[in-house]
Design a protein around this motif. Structure first.
Motif, PDB file in Angstrom:
ATOM      1  N   ARG A 195     -21.547 -14.144   8.288  1.00 15.20           N
ATOM      2  CA  ARG A 195     -20.698 -15.082   7.540  1.00 15.20           C
ATOM      3  C   ARG A 195     -20.932 -16.513   8.027  1.00 15.20           C
ATOM      4  O   ARG A 195     -20.900 -17.456   7.241  1.00 15.20           O
ATOM      5  N   ARG A 239      -8.670 -10.768  -2.016  1.00 19.94           N
ATOM      6  CA  ARG A 239      -9.455 -11.341  -0.922  1.00 19.94           C
ATOM      7  C   ARG A 239     -10.302 -12.495  -1.433  1.00 19.94           C
ATOM      8  O   ARG A 239     -10.413 -13.539  -0.794  1.00 19.94           O
ATOM      9  N   ASP A 257     -17.298  -6.317  -1.011  1.00 19.26           N
ATOM     10  CA  ASP A 257     -16.018  -5.610  -0.847  1.00 19.26           C
ATOM     11  C   ASP A 257     -15.836  -4.540  -1.914  1.00 19.26           C
ATOM     12  O   ASP A 257     -15.315  -3.461  -1.667  1.00 19.26           O
ATOM     13  N   ILE A 290     -13.926 -18.013   9.637  1.00 13.66           N
ATOM     14  CA  ILE A 290     -14.656 -16.812  10.039  1.00 13.66           C
ATOM     15  C   ILE A 290     -13.964 -16.172  11.244  1.00 13.66           C
ATOM     16  O   ILE A 290     -13.846 -14.944  11.326  1.00 13.66           O
ATOM     17  N   ALA A 311     -19.300 -11.389  11.485  1.00 12.96           N
ATOM     18  CA  ALA A 311     -18.911 -12.790  11.691  1.00 12.96           C
ATOM     19  C   ALA A 311     -20.152 -13.674  11.798  1.00 12.96           C
ATOM     20  O   ALA A 311     -20.161 -14.798  11.286  1.00 12.96           O
ATOM     21  N   GLU A 336     -10.838 -14.407  10.011  1.00 10.71           N
ATOM     22  CA  GLU A 336     -11.189 -13.149   9.340  1.00 10.71           C
ATOM     23  C   GLU A 336     -11.616 -12.084  10.359  1.00 10.71           C
ATOM     24  O   GLU A 336     -11.273 -10.913  10.229  1.00 10.71           O
ATOM     25  N   TYR A 337     -12.332 -12.516  11.382  1.00  9.97           N
ATOM     26  CA  TYR A 337     -12.761 -11.597  12.451  1.00  9.97           C
ATOM     27  C   TYR A 337     -11.533 -11.000  13.158  1.00  9.97           C
ATOM     28  O   TYR A 337     -11.433  -9.787  13.342  1.00  9.97           O
ATOM     29  N   GLU A 383      -9.908  -8.486  11.020  1.00 11.98           N
ATOM     30  CA  GLU A 383     -10.661  -7.219  10.910  1.00 11.98           C
ATOM     31  C   GLU A 383     -10.539  -6.380  12.173  1.00 11.98           C
ATOM     32  O   GLU A 383     -10.398  -5.166  12.107  1.00 11.98           O
TER      33      GLU A 383
END
Lengths: 219, 225
Positions: free
Chosen positions: B94, A92, B75, A69, B91, A72-73, A76
């Motif tokens: 998730r 993805r 997505d 996570i 985040a 991915e953060y 982004e």
């Protein structure tokens, strides 16, 4: 205003290494704080009250937990440099699927190898090799799991490579013998400065585990 | 739009997560019920590694693992978003989806117990899990997603509907209004969302199905447990 980035980490954690790689890939400056896992800091307990584990990324005072996570953060927020995930939804999904597979298998199986003996150890070795072969199959002829470029799945798996020597040593087997392409891929990844600067030396990990085994009476 | 198929099994909560996501976004799809005791060539072809449901097949391409499927749906079809815009909040959402994957299975361990130490351990783990949801996940929000339902709410759907069935079959009560006030309210709020309300397995039928499954499991384990 400059971003304030802090990483609560532990040097031998494959999960912490993933975040280090992502931060370097994006060219980010950050403060690294080594946690004493036997005496967790008030900051760690405040920032990750649910799991009390590292790594934790603290960005401008806000915590992000769980390495996939966090990666991915980072991808982004700092999306203009070295993207780790594709913009294509299907690609993805494939990347997340394989990262999930890695997270469910490699850590536990590897850990079993250096903490057990006899039949249990043999079973763990066999299953680990099966998983690594599956991953090698997924890599195929591509230079990276991400295709031409180093990506999310590469980040997720490469951090285990510095632990391979430890698994092989205590398990008495060779990963390269059965997965030569995977080992070639680890070497390719290590040519990237983000990876080589984020992974500790394999021998250092081995010595650390040797101490742990003595401490826990595993012989 | 390319064809969307969902291979699922009634009354799997993992199947339902995907149904909810597709329906919340208004995505038309063909549902294919899988017989897990006799897995179809289609399932084995689309999920050779895990051979499990649910599998989403979009334009002939499979996506496996319900948490991965939920993110794919988000997505692919951004309308009626299930994730917030802010990266930090995303985040956090998730994180809770991952928590659901790692921690909620303890309620299924409880499902498989009959008593003694094993049941006490499973009950304790389940209570700790629920405590984390109450104090850190939900806190005083209506939904994990805030004012409206989001991806984490879908991930915790098991706790809203399937846990009640487990409580009934095992004879333990975990979520009560005085011990978990926010979570208790959430289970009601969640099931009142029209798309969820219209897409839940019938409680009585589900109870019968899982009672049979539990009886079979306990019988196959043999005496002395």
């Amino acid at each position: 205003m400059a971003d304030e980035i802090m990483l609560l980490d532990w040097w031998s954690s494959m999960f912490g290494m993933r975040v280090r790689i992502a931060l370097v890939e994006k060219g980010l400056k950050y403060e690294s704080r080594e946690e004493d896992l036997n005496n967790k800091s008030p900051l760690l307990l405040e920032m990750n009250p649910v799991h009390r584990k590292i790594p934790v990324l603290i960005h401008n005072g806000k915590p992000i937990c769980e390495s996939p996570i966090i990666v991915e953060y980072i991808d982004e927020v700092w999306k203009d440099k070295s993207p780790l995930l594709s913009t294509d939804p299907y690609q993805r999904a494939q990347a997340r699927f394989w990262a999930d597979y890695i997270d469910n298998k490699i850590f536990q199986l590897g850990g079993k190898i250096w903490t057990s003996k006899g039949e249990d150890q043999e079973a763990a070795k066999k299953e680990l090799m099966e998983c690594l072969k599956i991953l090698e199959g997924e890599l195929g002829e591509k230079p990276f799991f991400g295709g031409e470029n180093f990506g999310f799945v590469d980040v997720s798996l490469v951090t285990f490579s510095c632990w391979f020597y430890t698994y092989e040593s205590f398990g008495n087997f060779s990963i390269e013998a059965e997965c030569p392409k995977l080992i070639a891929w680890t070497k390719r990844c290590l040519q990237k400065s983000s990876v080589s600067s984020s992974l500790p030396d394999s021998l250092k990990i081995h010595d650390f585990v040797l101490q742990l085994r003595k401490k826990f009476g595993i012989e | 739009m390319e064809e969307v198929k969902l291979i699922g099994t009634w009354p799997s909560p993992f199947s339902y997560r995907v149904i909810w996501a597709l329906k919340l976004k208004g995505i038309p799809y063909e549902y294919i019920e899988e017989d897990l005791s006799n897995k179809s060539p289609m399932l084995l072809q689309h999920n050779p590694l895990h051979k499990k449901i649910p599998v989403l097949v979009h334009g002939g391409k499979p996506i496996c693992e319900s948490a991965v499927i939920l993110q794919y749906i988000e997505d692919m079809w951004p309308q009626n978003p299930l994730l917030p815009n802010d990266p930090h909040e995303r985040a956090v959402a998730r994180f809770w989806v991952q928590f659901a994957e790692n921690k909620v299975p303890c309620i299924w361990r409880l499902f498989r117990t009959t008593g003694g130490e094993e049941q006490e351990k499973a009950k304790k783990e389940s209570m700790e899990m629920l405590r984390a949801l109450e104090e850190h996940g939900l806190r005083d929000k209506n939904f994990f997603g805030g004012d409206k339902i989001g991806i984490a709410d879908l991930a915790f759907g098991q706790v809203a509907h399937w846990l009640e069935m487990i409580e009934d079959l095992v004879g333990v009560k975990l979520i009560e209004a005085h011990t978990f006030p926010h979570l208790h309210a959430w289970t009601k709020n969640f099931k009142q969302v029209p798309t969820i309300k219209e897409n839940l397995p019938d409680y009585g039928e589900m109870l019968m199905y899982f009672k049979r499954a539990r009886d079979n499991f306990l019988a196959s384990r043999g005496p002395g447990m």
